[in-house]
Scaffold this motif. Structure first.
Motif, PDB file in Angstrom:
ATOM      1  N   MET A  43      30.592 -85.799 -52.984  1.00 35.06           N
ATOM      2  CA  MET A  43      30.617 -84.477 -53.798  1.00 35.06           C
ATOM      3  C   MET A  43      29.265 -83.470 -54.085  1.00 35.06           C
ATOM      4  N   MET A  44      29.422 -82.529 -53.951  1.00 37.82           N
ATOM      5  CA  MET A  44      29.073 -80.810 -53.355  1.00 37.82           C
ATOM      6  C   MET A  44      28.402 -80.517 -55.003  1.00 37.82           C
ATOM      7  N   ARG A  45      27.872 -79.197 -54.833  1.00 34.90           N
ATOM      8  CA  ARG A  45      27.806 -78.128 -56.321  1.00 34.90           C
ATOM      9  C   ARG A  45      27.885 -77.220 -55.432  1.00 34.90           C
ATOM     10  N   LEU A  59      35.647 -85.406 -62.834  1.00 38.68           N
ATOM     11  CA  LEU A  59      34.377 -85.545 -63.460  1.00 38.68           C
ATOM     12  C   LEU A  59      33.393 -84.717 -64.807  1.00 38.68           C
ATOM     13  N   LYS A  60      32.745 -85.573 -65.061  1.00 34.78           N
ATOM     14  CA  LYS A  60      31.987 -85.565 -66.259  1.00 34.78           C
ATOM     15  C   LYS A  60      32.149 -84.235 -66.957  1.00 34.78           C
ATOM     16  N   GLN A  65      29.963 -78.469 -65.653  1.00 35.04           N
ATOM     17  CA  GLN A  65      28.885 -77.406 -66.228  1.00 35.04           C
ATOM     18  C   GLN A  65      27.779 -76.905 -64.971  1.00 35.04           C
ATOM     19  N   GLN A  66      27.500 -77.869 -64.092  1.00 30.72           N
ATOM     20  CA  GLN A  66      26.409 -77.721 -63.108  1.00 30.72           C
ATOM     21  C   GLN A  66      27.572 -77.680 -62.062  1.00 30.72           C
ATOM     22  N   GLY A  67      28.995 -77.464 -61.756  1.00 27.40           N
ATOM     23  CA  GLY A  67      28.774 -76.734 -60.700  1.00 27.40           C
ATOM     24  C   GLY A  67      29.114 -78.407 -59.887  1.00 27.40           C
ATOM     25  N   TYR A  68      29.669 -79.068 -60.695  1.00 31.57           N
ATOM     26  CA  TYR A  68      29.514 -79.840 -59.190  1.00 31.57           C
ATOM     27  C   TYR A  68      31.238 -80.065 -58.715  1.00 31.57           C
ATOM     28  N   ILE A  82      28.282 -73.569 -50.901  1.00 26.45           N
ATOM     29  CA  ILE A  82      27.910 -74.397 -51.679  1.00 26.45           C
ATOM     30  C   ILE A  82      26.801 -74.881 -51.301  1.00 26.45           C
ATOM     31  N   ALA A  83      26.347 -76.511 -52.018  1.00 30.50           N
ATOM     32  CA  ALA A  83      25.023 -76.807 -51.696  1.00 30.50           C
ATOM     33  C   ALA A  83      24.748 -78.328 -51.955  1.00 30.50           C
ATOM     34  N   ARG A  84      24.143 -78.889 -50.919  1.00 37.62           N
ATOM     35  CA  ARG A  84      24.017 -80.547 -51.622  1.00 37.62           C
ATOM     36  C   ARG A  84      24.292 -80.489 -52.667  1.00 37.62           C
ATOM     37  N   ALA A  85      25.014 -81.956 -54.097  1.00 38.53           N
ATOM     38  CA  ALA A  85      24.581 -82.201 -54.807  1.00 38.53           C
ATOM     39  C   ALA A  85      22.816 -82.529 -55.137  1.00 38.53           C
ATOM     40  N   GLY A  86      22.394 -82.483 -54.635  1.00 34.06           N
ATOM     41  CA  GLY A  86      21.048 -83.048 -54.389  1.00 34.06           C
ATOM     42  C   GLY A  86      19.974 -82.075 -54.379  1.00 34.06           C
ATOM     43  N   GLY A  87      20.601 -80.601 -54.327  1.00 33.74           N
ATOM     44  CA  GLY A  87      19.785 -80.220 -53.705  1.00 33.74           C
ATOM     45  C   GLY A  87      18.770 -79.668 -55.511  1.00 33.74           C
ATOM     46  N   ASP A  88      17.390 -80.234 -55.019  1.00 30.96           N
ATOM     47  CA  ASP A  88      15.612 -79.441 -55.445  1.00 30.96           C
ATOM     48  C   ASP A  88      14.936 -78.836 -55.752  1.00 30.96           C
ATOM     49  N   ALA A  89      14.459 -78.069 -57.162  1.00 30.36           N
ATOM     50  CA  ALA A  89      13.444 -77.051 -56.961  1.00 30.36           C
ATOM     51  C   ALA A  89      12.454 -77.329 -57.376  1.00 30.36           C
TER      52      ALA A  89
END
Ligand code: FAD
Length: 317
Positions: A43-45, A59-60, A65-68, A82-89
């Motif tokens: 899964m990615m975003r 997907l849920k 809604q978060q783009g996954y 695209i970005a990794r699924a768990g990309g944190d800020a």
């Protein structure tokens, strides 16, 4: 030929090729398993562009809604970033105020240095002096007109000998600095099915995300019935009782059911006694891991679809 941007590089995608195959062909180490959309390991975003419907089917709603999306079944018809699924800020934040809600629970209001793009019900990791970090659920609605999206509140239960909860109860001062990463999690309200009945159930500070989700749903015009079951061992462990009763008086579709576990018995028994059939319901379940596990299972057995059950267990580190 379309292109995907990932980690500041551009990768071409041949006609009929999936995003995952394009990344793997270019030597990117992308996590994957079945390559058929069954396991979700890859899964990615998507942060810019539109993925085809099939890439997020199943997907849920809150993930979509978060783009996954699932890159293994995503054959793009236009360019994507695209970005990794768990990309944190990461953000800096200041403590604004601390207010006691019950003998064991305080409400901590924080102000972030920048806008925290979060949804009530998600959680953040709150760090102190670069050494200590713990997760706390977001209990407030991010109403940009009031707070410019920088303020949020958490509810913190005192844990005996707890480093972070002890500091937030006894040591913290307005103006103290903390570090925030996140938000994380998919336990939040997604609009789109305004008539669907909602069940919110939790124990202790599991109320924090539920309180955020409740107000978010009402603000977004949810018209279907909403039932909130909040359990605490003894009566003085119930908090925000007056606020919740007030919301129930002013919203005819909302019912608040406080449960004193020592008197009324397990929360799942009280819940299923009142709502034995939950087919078609959307459920949010938060709090201690044992209660969350039981509630989740019983709600599923009472008929709710697993993709409509959102849960956050407050696991210990
Ligand atoms: C996704 C998520 C969301 C969370 N949201 C909230 C929230 O909204 N509000 C909230 O109050 N907490 C929440 N928690 C729990 C929180 O992250 C901390 O675990 C809790 O505040 C204890 O941290 P501490 O530093 O005070 O205790 P620590 O110093 O880490 O632990 C002190 C002692 O208490 C034990 N302990 C730790 N946690 C618990 C616990 N939960 N119950 C019983 N004993 C414990 C430890 O094993 C240790 O012996 C959440 C956890 C997760 C994973």
């Amino acid at each position: 030929m379309t292109a995907i941007r990932y980690q500041e590089r551009l990768y071409p995608v041949a006609p009929g090729e999936s995003v995952l195959d394009a990344l793997l062909a270019a030597g990117v180490e992308a996590a994957h398993s079945c390559k058929a959309g069954s396991y979700g390991v890859c899964m990615m975003r998507v942060t810019s562009g539109m993925v085809p419907e099939r890439a997020s089917a199943g997907l849920k709603d809150s993930w979509r809604q978060q783009g996954y999306f699932l890159p293994c079944v995503c054959v793009p018809d236009s360019d994507l970033t695209i970005a990794r699924a768990g990309g944190d800020a990461a953000y800096g934040a200041s403590i604004d105020a601390v207010e006691r809600l019950s003998p064991d629970v305080v409400r901590v209001r924080l102000v972030c240095d920048t806008v925290l793009e979060s949804r009530p019900g998600q959680y953040v990791s709150l760090g102190r002096e670069g050494k200590l970090a713990r997760s706390y659920s977001i209990a407030s609605i991010s109403d940009a007109s009031i707070s410019e999206g920088r303020e949020f509140e958490i509810h913190v239960r005192r844990v005996a000998g707890g480093q972070m909860s002890g500091w937030l109860h006894d040591g913290v001062q307005p103006g103290d600095r903390v570090e925030i990463t996140g938000p994380y999690g998919d336990c939040f309200y997604v609009p789109g099915r305004p008539e669907q009945p909602l069940l919110l159930a939790g124990t202790g500070t599991g109320l924090a995300p539920l309180y955020g989700i409740l107000r978010d749903a009402l603000r977004q015009g949810h018209a279907g019935p909403i039932h909130l079951f909040h359990g605490a061992k003894t009566e003085d462990g119930l908090y925000l009782v007056n606020e919740l009763r007030h919301i129930a008086r002013t919203h005819s579709n909302f019912e608040y059911l406080p449960v004193v576990l020592d008197q009324d018995g397990p929360i799942e028994n009280v819940l299923l006694g009142r709502l034995p059939r939950l087919s078609g319901w959307r459920a949010f379940v938060c709090g201690g891991p044992a209660a969350v596990q039981v509630l989740r299972k019983k709600i599923f057995l009472a008929g709710a679809a697993s993709r409509d059950i959102y849960a956050d267990a407050f696991l210990r580190r």
